[in-house]
Structure formats: structure tokens, C-alpha cells
Design a protein around this motif. Structure first.
Motif, PDB file in Angstrom:
ATOM      1  N   TYR A 101      22.432  31.472 -42.200  1.00 58.04           N
ATOM      2  CA  TYR A 101      23.311  30.331 -41.921  1.00 58.04           C
ATOM      3  C   TYR A 101      22.526  29.024 -42.000  1.00 58.04           C
ATOM      4  CZ  TYR A 101      26.369  27.087 -39.431  1.00 58.04           C
ATOM      5  OH  TYR A 101      27.142  26.002 -39.089  1.00 58.04           O
ATOM      6  N   CYS A 102      21.339  29.010 -41.378  1.00 58.65           N
ATOM      7  CA  CYS A 102      20.482  27.818 -41.400  1.00 58.65           C
ATOM      8  C   CYS A 102      20.098  27.442 -42.824  1.00 58.65           C
ATOM      9  CB  CYS A 102      19.238  28.080 -40.558  1.00 58.65           C
ATOM     10  SG  CYS A 102      17.967  26.793 -40.677  1.00 58.65           S
ATOM     11  N   ILE A 103      19.695  28.432 -43.618  1.00 57.94           N
ATOM     12  CA  ILE A 103      19.293  28.177 -45.006  1.00 57.94           C
ATOM     13  C   ILE A 103      20.468  27.645 -45.824  1.00 57.94           C
ATOM     14  CG2 ILE A 103      18.505  29.286 -47.142  1.00 57.94           C
ATOM     15  CD1 ILE A 103      16.899  31.240 -45.301  1.00 57.94           C
ATOM     16  N   ALA A 104      21.637  28.261 -45.650  1.00 59.66           N
ATOM     17  CA  ALA A 104      22.827  27.803 -46.373  1.00 59.66           C
ATOM     18  C   ALA A 104      23.214  26.388 -45.954  1.00 59.66           C
ATOM     19  CB  ALA A 104      23.988  28.765 -46.122  1.00 59.66           C
ATOM     20  N   ASP A 105      23.078  26.094 -44.675  1.00 59.19           N
ATOM     21  CA  ASP A 105      23.384  24.760 -44.161  1.00 59.19           C
ATOM     22  C   ASP A 105      22.432  23.730 -44.766  1.00 59.19           C
ATOM     23  OD1 ASP A 105      24.629  22.779 -42.661  1.00 59.19           O
ATOM     24  OD2 ASP A 105      23.495  23.222 -40.836  1.00 59.19           O
ATOM     25  N   ALA A 106      21.147  24.088 -44.838  1.00 56.87           N
ATOM     26  CA  ALA A 106      20.158  23.180 -45.431  1.00 56.87           C
ATOM     27  C   ALA A 106      20.471  22.910 -46.906  1.00 56.87           C
ATOM     28  CB  ALA A 106      18.757  23.767 -45.285  1.00 56.87           C
ATOM     29  N   ARG A 107      20.843  23.939 -47.629  1.00 53.54           N
ATOM     30  CA  ARG A 107      21.218  23.757 -49.046  1.00 53.54           C
ATOM     31  C   ARG A 107      22.460  22.872 -49.173  1.00 53.54           C
ATOM     32  NH1 ARG A 107      18.545  26.900 -52.685  1.00 53.54           N
ATOM     33  NH2 ARG A 107      17.484  28.794 -51.956  1.00 53.54           N
ATOM     34  N   LYS A 108      23.424  23.119 -48.307  1.00 51.69           N
ATOM     35  CA  LYS A 108      24.665  22.334 -48.326  1.00 51.69           C
ATOM     36  C   LYS A 108      24.383  20.852 -48.078  1.00 51.69           C
ATOM     37  CE  LYS A 108      29.258  22.209 -46.157  1.00 51.69           C
ATOM     38  NZ  LYS A 108      30.125  22.832 -45.108  1.00 51.69           N
ATOM     39  N   GLN A 109      23.400  20.579 -47.238  1.00 53.19           N
ATOM     40  CA  GLN A 109      23.025  19.197 -46.914  1.00 53.19           C
ATOM     41  C   GLN A 109      22.170  18.562 -48.004  1.00 53.19           C
ATOM     42  OE1 GLN A 109      21.285  18.619 -42.966  1.00 53.19           O
ATOM     43  NE2 GLN A 109      22.348  20.432 -42.210  1.00 53.19           N
ATOM     44  N   GLY A 110      21.775  19.340 -49.008  1.00 45.93           N
ATOM     45  CA  GLY A 110      20.920  18.828 -50.066  1.00 45.93           C
ATOM     46  C   GLY A 110      19.474  18.679 -49.639  1.00 45.93           C
ATOM     47  N   ARG A 111      19.052  19.510 -48.688  1.00 43.59           N
ATOM     48  CA  ARG A 111      17.674  19.452 -48.194  1.00 43.59           C
ATOM     49  C   ARG A 111      16.694  20.064 -49.207  1.00 43.59           C
ATOM     50  NH1 ARG A 111      17.261  15.961 -43.865  1.00 43.59           N
ATOM     51  NH2 ARG A 111      19.222  16.086 -42.681  1.00 43.59           N
ATOM     52  N   SER A 112      15.415  19.794 -48.965  1.00 42.95           N
ATOM     53  CA  SER A 112      14.364  20.333 -49.832  1.00 42.95           C
ATOM     54  C   SER A 112      13.925  21.729 -49.418  1.00 42.95           C
ATOM     55  CB  SER A 112      13.155  19.402 -49.833  1.00 42.95           C
ATOM     56  OG  SER A 112      13.481  18.177 -50.458  1.00 42.95           O
ATOM     57  N   GLY A 113      14.267  22.118 -48.192  1.00 46.48           N
ATOM     58  CA  GLY A 113      13.870  23.429 -47.721  1.00 46.48           C
ATOM     59  C   GLY A 113      13.931  23.524 -46.213  1.00 46.48           C
ATOM     60  N   VAL A 114      13.439  24.662 -45.689  1.00 41.36           N
ATOM     61  CA  VAL A 114      13.443  24.953 -44.256  1.00 41.36           C
ATOM     62  C   VAL A 114      12.025  25.348 -43.849  1.00 41.36           C
ATOM     63  CG1 VAL A 114      14.421  26.413 -42.447  1.00 41.36           C
ATOM     64  CG2 VAL A 114      15.820  25.791 -44.437  1.00 41.36           C
ATOM     65  N   CYS A 115      11.582  24.910 -42.672  1.00 40.97           N
ATOM     66  CA  CYS A 115      10.236  25.266 -42.222  1.00 40.97           C
ATOM     67  C   CYS A 115      10.234  25.643 -40.745  1.00 40.97           C
ATOM     68  CB  CYS A 115       9.244  24.140 -42.500  1.00 40.97           C
ATOM     69  SG  CYS A 115       9.558  22.588 -41.624  1.00 40.97           S
ATOM     70  N   VAL A 116       9.154  26.307 -40.325  1.00 42.37           N
ATOM     71  CA  VAL A 116       9.032  26.794 -38.951  1.00 42.37           C
ATOM     72  C   VAL A 116       7.556  27.020 -38.638  1.00 42.37           C
ATOM     73  CG1 VAL A 116       9.291  29.204 -39.687  1.00 42.37           C
ATOM     74  CG2 VAL A 116       9.863  28.560 -37.323  1.00 42.37           C
ATOM     75  N   ILE A 117       7.149  26.775 -37.392  1.00 36.30           N
ATOM     76  CA  ILE A 117       5.785  27.071 -36.948  1.00 36.30           C
ATOM     77  C   ILE A 117       5.709  28.535 -36.540  1.00 36.30           C
ATOM     78  CG2 ILE A 117       4.036  26.641 -35.174  1.00 36.30           C
ATOM     79  CD1 ILE A 117       4.971  23.745 -35.065  1.00 36.30           C
ATOM     80  N   SER A 118       4.639  29.213 -36.966  1.00 34.77           N
ATOM     81  CA  SER A 118       4.428  30.602 -36.603  1.00 34.77           C
ATOM     82  C   SER A 118       2.935  30.828 -36.344  1.00 34.77           C
ATOM     83  CB  SER A 118       4.941  31.523 -37.722  1.00 34.77           C
ATOM     84  OG  SER A 118       4.875  32.869 -37.340  1.00 34.77           O
ATOM     85  N   SER A 119       2.525  32.083 -36.321  1.00 37.46           N
ATOM     86  CA  SER A 119       1.125  32.421 -36.058  1.00 37.46           C
ATOM     87  C   SER A 119       0.744  33.656 -36.847  1.00 37.46           C
ATOM     88  CB  SER A 119       0.904  32.661 -34.559  1.00 37.46           C
ATOM     89  OG  SER A 119       1.840  33.597 -34.064  1.00 37.46           O
ATOM     90  N   GLU A 120      -0.549  33.780 -37.130  1.00 33.21           N
ATOM     91  CA  GLU A 120      -1.019  34.919 -37.926  1.00 33.21           C
ATOM     92  C   GLU A 120      -0.760  36.234 -37.199  1.00 33.21           C
ATOM     93  OE1 GLU A 120      -1.838  34.759 -40.997  1.00 33.21           O
ATOM     94  OE2 GLU A 120      -1.754  32.571 -41.023  1.00 33.21           O
TER      95      GLU A 120
END
Length: 247
Positions: free
Chosen positions: A100-119
Motif C-alpha cells: 500500500y505504501c509503495i503504491a501510494d508513493a508511486r501514485k504521488q509521483g515520488r522517487s521511491g520509498v526508504c527506511v532505516i534498518s540494521s545489518e
């Protein structure tokens, strides 16, 4: 029939639960603080989407330029939290929320989605393996321990702000940078203040109460960061028990 989800809005915010603090009385103060924070953020494009059940199943994301984290990048969406717990695990809810988040970002014309994680998997950060499985890749790292993951639609990449890589401060006290984006935080602060006072431990609390401050935090930060003896230690929310182990 698909699963039923609810997006928090200014109209329903007062009557909807916040998932992670759903049943714990000691966090009810934090719920009100978080809702007050959300009232300001929703107008900025902040999304809190949850399964319409009494459980911890939700995703929270915002435009990166409005996200209270030391990450920078043009036209990205940032995921603060993606959480599925207990009996809801293993049923595809996490994948549905992420899609849903990815589709929403595409719908908004965003460049992509990012998130902080850890190894290695850490509490209070998104699971790297899950994100990689769903198309994300590492675009920046800090000390081979923390990483910024991104799903780029156009080849551009976000990055940690330079200050996030400092990982150290001059103050040698137990020092905590904290926001009000997580409803667990007020109770954590209360426990830490009480323990430090009783045990004569020097404590410095730094409220991250503006977007500008959040972008300038000298370490990785998703709403909480702990330093001791001048060195960054963890993003793990501290209670009295965890504090005893750390000190």
C-alpha cells in the motif's frame, strides 16, 4: 474479500486506537501525546494505516522532507514503522501494508520509498531481510551496523545526513535524544528519570520537538537515541531493566 484497513484522519483520530499501545495502561499518556503529534503531521502527508482489529498491525510513513529523521533525499517517502505482532504474524499483513505504501508513493509521483534498518535484526527498526525480499536494497550505511534501505523508482537514492554519521557527542552523561512520535516514550522517560535520580546517575534529556532538530541529530534516529560516555549506544527504547544492563 480483502482485509479491512483504516487510515487515521483528523476526523477519526480521537476514536481510533494506536495499535502499539492498545492495551497497556502505563502508555495511555503517551497515546495522547502521540495523537497530538499526529494532528500536526497528517496535514503534511503523514500516513498511519492499520488493520481494523484490536492488534498491533500497522504502517506509518511520511514524505522524507517532512520526516523527523536525519535522512535526506529528493522526493522520497520514509517509513517510520511497519509492525505486525502476535497472532497476526505470518498472514501477509506486513506485505499488504508495505505494498500500500509503495503504491501510494508511486501514485504521488515520488522517487521511491526508504527506511532505516540494521545489518542484524534490532528492536524498533524494520527487518532488513523482509525489506530486501520486497525489493529494497542498501543505499547507505553507518559503521557496518545500521543501514538505509530504499526502493527507488527512478534510480535516485536517499542518504543519511552527514551529522547522522558522527555517532558521538562531547557530553559524557547518559544522554537521550527523544521525539514524541512513539507512544512508549513518555513512560520510558519517566522510568529513566526515576532510576537515574535514585542512583545518582547524571542524565541529559534532549527533546527533538521540531523537524529541523530531527534532521540534525548526531546519530541514527527514528524517534529515540541513547549516548553514554560520549558514544552512541542504541535506538532501543530504555526502561529501568534495560538501563541497568546497559550501565
Amino acid at each position: 474479500m480483502g482485509n479491512e484497513y483504516v487510515n487515521l484522519t483528523l476526523d477519526n483520530l480521537e476514536n481510533e486506537h494506536l495499535c502499539c499501545a492498545i492495551a497497556d495502561k502505563k502508555h495511555q499518556c503517551g497515546v495522547e501525546v502521540k495523537k497530538a503529534w499526529l494532528r500536526e503531521r497528517i496535514a503534511e502527508g503523514h500516513v498511519f494505516r492499520k488493520l481494523n482489529e484490536k492488534g498491533k498491525v500497522f504502517i506509518e510513513y511520511a514524505p522524507l522532507d517532512k520526516a523527523w529523521v536525519p535522512v535526506i533525499g529528493d522526493n522520497y517517502v520514509y517509513i517510520y514503522c511497519l509492525w505486525v505482532s502476535g497472532s497476526f504474524k505470518g498472514k501477509g499483513y506486513g506485505k499488504e501494508l508495505l505494498e500500500y505504501c509503495i503504491a501510494d508513493a508511486r501514485k504521488q509521483g515520488r522517487s521511491g520509498v526508504c527506511v532505516i534498518s540494521s545489518e542484524k535484526k534490532k528492536p524498533f527498526l524494520s527487518d532488513k531481510k523482509f525489506m530486501i525480499k520486497n525489493g529494497f536494497c542498501t543505499v547507505d550505511t553507518i559503521n557496518d551496523e545500521y543501514c538505509l534501505l530504499a526502493l527507488s523508482f527512478d534510480g535516485t537514492k536517499p542518504q543519511f545526513a552527514d551529522n547522522a554519521k558522527i555517532q558521538g557527542i562531547a557530553n559524557k552523561d547518559l544522554t537521550i535524544y527523544y521525539g514524541m512520535q512513539c507512544p512508549y516514550i513518555p513512560n520510558c522517560i519517566e522510568q529513566i528519570e526515576s532510576y537515574c535520580k535514585a542512583n545518582h546517575i547524571a542524565l541529559t534529556l534532549i527533546a527533538i520537538d521540531t523537524l529541523e532538530k530531527a534532521k540534525l541529530v548526531p546519530c541514527i534516529f527514528n524517534n529515540w537515541a541513547v549516548f553514554h560516555s560520549g558514544k552512541f549506544k542504541t535506538v532501543h527504547l530504555l526502561n529501568e531493566g534495560y538501563l541497568k544492563k546497559m550501565l
